[in-house]
Design an enzyme around this catalytic site. Structure first.
Site, short mmCIF file in Angstrom:
data_model
loop_
_atom_site.label_atom_id
_atom_site.label_comp_id
_atom_site.label_asym_id
_atom_site.label_seq_id
_atom_site.Cartn_x
_atom_site.Cartn_y
_atom_site.Cartn_z
N ARG A 87 0.22 -3.77 -1.51
CA ARG A 87 1.39 -3.51 -0.67
C ARG A 87 2.63 -3.52 -1.58
O ARG A 87 2.57 -4.07 -2.69
CB ARG A 87 1.51 -4.58 0.41
CG ARG A 87 0.37 -4.49 1.41
CD ARG A 87 0.35 -5.65 2.39
NE ARG A 87 -0.87 -5.58 3.20
CZ ARG A 87 -1.50 -6.64 3.69
NH1 ARG A 87 -1.03 -7.87 3.46
NH2 ARG A 87 -2.60 -6.49 4.40
N ARG A 180 4.68 -6.80 10.77
CA ARG A 180 4.57 -6.92 9.31
C ARG A 180 4.69 -5.55 8.65
O ARG A 180 5.12 -5.44 7.50
CB ARG A 180 3.23 -7.58 8.94
CG ARG A 180 3.14 -8.04 7.52
CD ARG A 180 1.93 -8.90 7.27
NE ARG A 180 0.68 -8.11 7.30
CZ ARG A 180 -0.54 -8.62 7.13
NH1 ARG A 180 -0.68 -9.93 6.93
NH2 ARG A 180 -1.61 -7.86 7.16
N ARG A 191 -8.68 -4.52 12.32
CA ARG A 191 -8.36 -5.94 12.21
C ARG A 191 -8.36 -6.62 13.59
O ARG A 191 -8.92 -7.69 13.77
CB ARG A 191 -6.99 -6.13 11.52
CG ARG A 191 -7.07 -5.87 10.03
CD ARG A 191 -5.72 -5.71 9.35
NE ARG A 191 -5.91 -5.23 7.98
CZ ARG A 191 -5.70 -5.95 6.89
NH1 ARG A 191 -5.25 -7.17 6.98
NH2 ARG A 191 -5.91 -5.44 5.69
N1 LIG Z 1 4.56 -18.53 13.96
C1 LIG Z 1 4.91 -17.26 13.75
N2 LIG Z 1 5.68 -16.63 14.65
C2 LIG Z 1 6.04 -15.34 14.48
N3 LIG Z 1 5.67 -14.59 13.40
C3 LIG Z 1 4.89 -15.17 12.48
C4 LIG Z 1 4.46 -16.53 12.60
N4 LIG Z 1 3.70 -16.82 11.53
C5 LIG Z 1 3.65 -15.71 10.77
N5 LIG Z 1 4.36 -14.73 11.34
C6 LIG Z 1 4.52 -13.33 10.85
O1 LIG Z 1 3.30 -12.66 11.21
C7 LIG Z 1 2.96 -11.72 10.20
C8 LIG Z 1 1.54 -12.04 9.71
O2 LIG Z 1 1.57 -13.26 8.98
P1 LIG Z 1 0.72 -13.43 7.66
O3 LIG Z 1 0.86 -12.24 6.77
O4 LIG Z 1 1.07 -14.75 7.09
O5 LIG Z 1 -0.75 -13.46 8.29
P2 LIG Z 1 -2.15 -13.61 7.58
O6 LIG Z 1 -2.98 -14.46 8.46
O7 LIG Z 1 -1.98 -14.07 6.18
O8 LIG Z 1 -2.65 -12.11 7.61
P3 LIG Z 1 -3.78 -11.42 6.68
O9 LIG Z 1 -5.05 -12.13 6.98
O10 LIG Z 1 -3.76 -10.00 7.13
O11 LIG Z 1 -3.38 -11.57 5.25
C9 LIG Z 1 4.01 -11.82 9.12
O12 LIG Z 1 4.95 -10.79 9.29
C10 LIG Z 1 4.64 -13.19 9.35
O13 LIG Z 1 6.00 -13.23 8.94
N1 LIG Z 2 -14.18 -13.07 2.54
C1 LIG Z 2 -12.99 -12.93 1.95
N2 LIG Z 2 -11.93 -12.60 2.67
C2 LIG Z 2 -10.75 -12.50 2.04
C3 LIG Z 2 -10.61 -12.74 0.67
N3 LIG Z 2 -9.31 -12.55 0.33
C4 LIG Z 2 -8.67 -12.25 1.46
N4 LIG Z 2 -9.53 -12.22 2.50
C5 LIG Z 2 -9.26 -11.94 3.90
O1 LIG Z 2 -9.11 -10.56 4.09
C6 LIG Z 2 -8.34 -10.33 5.25
C7 LIG Z 2 -7.34 -9.24 5.00
O2 LIG Z 2 -6.42 -9.59 4.01
P1 LIG Z 2 -5.16 -8.63 3.69
O3 LIG Z 2 -4.49 -9.26 2.50
O4 LIG Z 2 -5.68 -7.28 3.43
O5 LIG Z 2 -4.30 -8.67 4.91
C8 LIG Z 2 -7.68 -11.67 5.59
O6 LIG Z 2 -8.33 -12.20 6.74
C9 LIG Z 2 -7.96 -12.54 4.41
O7 LIG Z 2 -8.14 -13.88 4.75
C10 LIG Z 2 -11.77 -13.09 -0.06
O8 LIG Z 2 -11.76 -13.33 -1.27
N5 LIG Z 2 -12.92 -13.18 0.62
#
Ligand SMILES: Nc1ncnc2c1ncn2[C@@H]1O[C@H](COP(=O)(O)OP(=O)(O)OP(=O)(O)O)[C@@H](O)[C@H]1O
Ligand SMILES: Nc1nc2c(ncn2[C@@H]2O[C@H](COP(=O)(O)O)[C@@H](O)[C@H]2O)c(=O)[nH]1
Length: 254
Positions: A87, A180, A191
């Site tokens: 990204r 996001r 997703r």
């Molecule tokens: N409590 C909350 N309330 C509102 N928005 C939130 C909250 N927590 C996170 N966000 C927003 O929601 C979006 C998704 O959060 P984040 O990228 O941390 O999720 P993630 O679980 O890491 O997703 P992925 O598994 O795709 O990497 C982001 O834009 C973040 O700023």
């Molecule tokens: N099984 C695994 N899942 C992973 C790993 N690294 C990230 N993730 C998961 O992928 C999705 C999507 O991530 P994104 O960065 O494309 O939004 C998210 O649920 C991550 O937790 C891994 O090494 N193994």
């Protein structure tokens, strides 16, 4: 050789770590079938890792970033490999190791991964090296992985602490993922399509040690640090002991 007094808390930590190693050992025995257990502890030694999992958009990265910023000496991030495109703000080697499918498949075949999964049309995986690097630095390794990854890790003797991050609802999950602005409609529907199933698995008894509902970031972060309070306390203590009380976070917030 200089001897020093060991505090009750340090002893408790040793017991905790001992229980962790013993847990990993009995986990192997408990399967009744040693060949089904993937052994990773022999190559990865160190404090007990922590797995953060939950549907895409639940807020895992948001909470992790805060934790890694506040406790940068205590926790380290396991940088996964992925075949998805970076990204705009992402850097190779920081959020992920961005690789081709061909390269990743070869590395998987070579046994370089603890776990790997196909998610939303891309491969993701945790390499042994990624975890080892964090452990070598003396930090607690944080893994951000999907539910397939959780299932796979449970078949290894890594024996991490498991924390589930949940959104308050599926509607808010969609709103967050859309907000996001990182996903195409196709990726978004993939997703969201697996989110419900992922949460159902996550909520099954005994799968996760802690469940945190991320309806409010600050509240969720507070709950995360509470779930990790023992790790934070002990890691801070160890760092302070190593630096002779002159450095590191003291583990006390505020
Ligand atoms: N409590 C909350 N309330 C509102 N928005 C939130 C909250 N927590 C996170 N966000 C927003 O929601 C979006 C998704 O959060 P984040 O990228 O941390 O999720 P993630 O679980 O890491 O997703 P992925 O598994 O795709 O990497 C982001 O834009 C973040 O700023
Ligand atoms: N099984 C695994 N899942 C992973 C790993 N690294 C990230 N993730 C998961 O992928 C999705 C999507 O991530 P994104 O960065 O494309 O939004 C998210 O649920 C991550 O937790 C891994 O090494 N193994």
């Amino acid at each position: 050789m200089a001897l020093r007094r060991v505090s009750v808390e340090e002893l408790r930590w040793c017991k905790h770590q001992h229980a962790y190693l013993r847990g990993a050992f009995f986990l192997q025995l408990g399967t009744g079938n040693r060949s089904k257990m993937t052994h990773v502890k022999s190559i990865i030694a160190g404090p007990r890792p922590v797995v953060l999992a939950g549907p895409s958009g639940a807020g895992k990265s948001t909470l992790l970033q805060q934790l890694l910023k506040e406790y940068k000496d205590q926790f380290g991030f396991s940088v996964s490999h992925t075949t998805r495109n970076p990204r705009p703000q992402e850097e190779n080697g920081r959020e992920y190791h961005f690789v081709t499918r061909e390269l990743m498949k070869t590395a998987i075949e070579n046994g370089e991964f603890i776990e790997h999964a196909e998610f939303s049309g891309n491969l993701y995986g945790t390499s042994k090296k990624a975890v080892r690097e964090v452990q070598r630095a003396g930090r607690i390794c944080m893994l951000d992985i999907d539910m397939q990854g959780v299932r796979s890790v449970k078949k290894t003797d890594l024996n991490p602490k498991y924390i589930l991050i949940k959104p308050p609802s599926l509607a808010s999950l969609e709103e967050r993922l859309r907000g996001r602005g990182t996903e195409s409609e196709e990726s978004l529907s993939k997703r969201l399509g697996v989110a419900d199933e992922e949460m159902k698995y996550g909520e099954m008894a005994g799968v996760f040690d802690y469940v945190i509902i991320n309806d409010d970031v600050e509240k969720a972060y507070q709950e995360l640090t509470e779930a990790l309070s023992e790790e934070i306390k002990q890691a801070c203590k160890q760092k302070n002991t190593l630096s002779n009380g002159t450095g590191g976070h003291n583990g006390i917030k505020g």
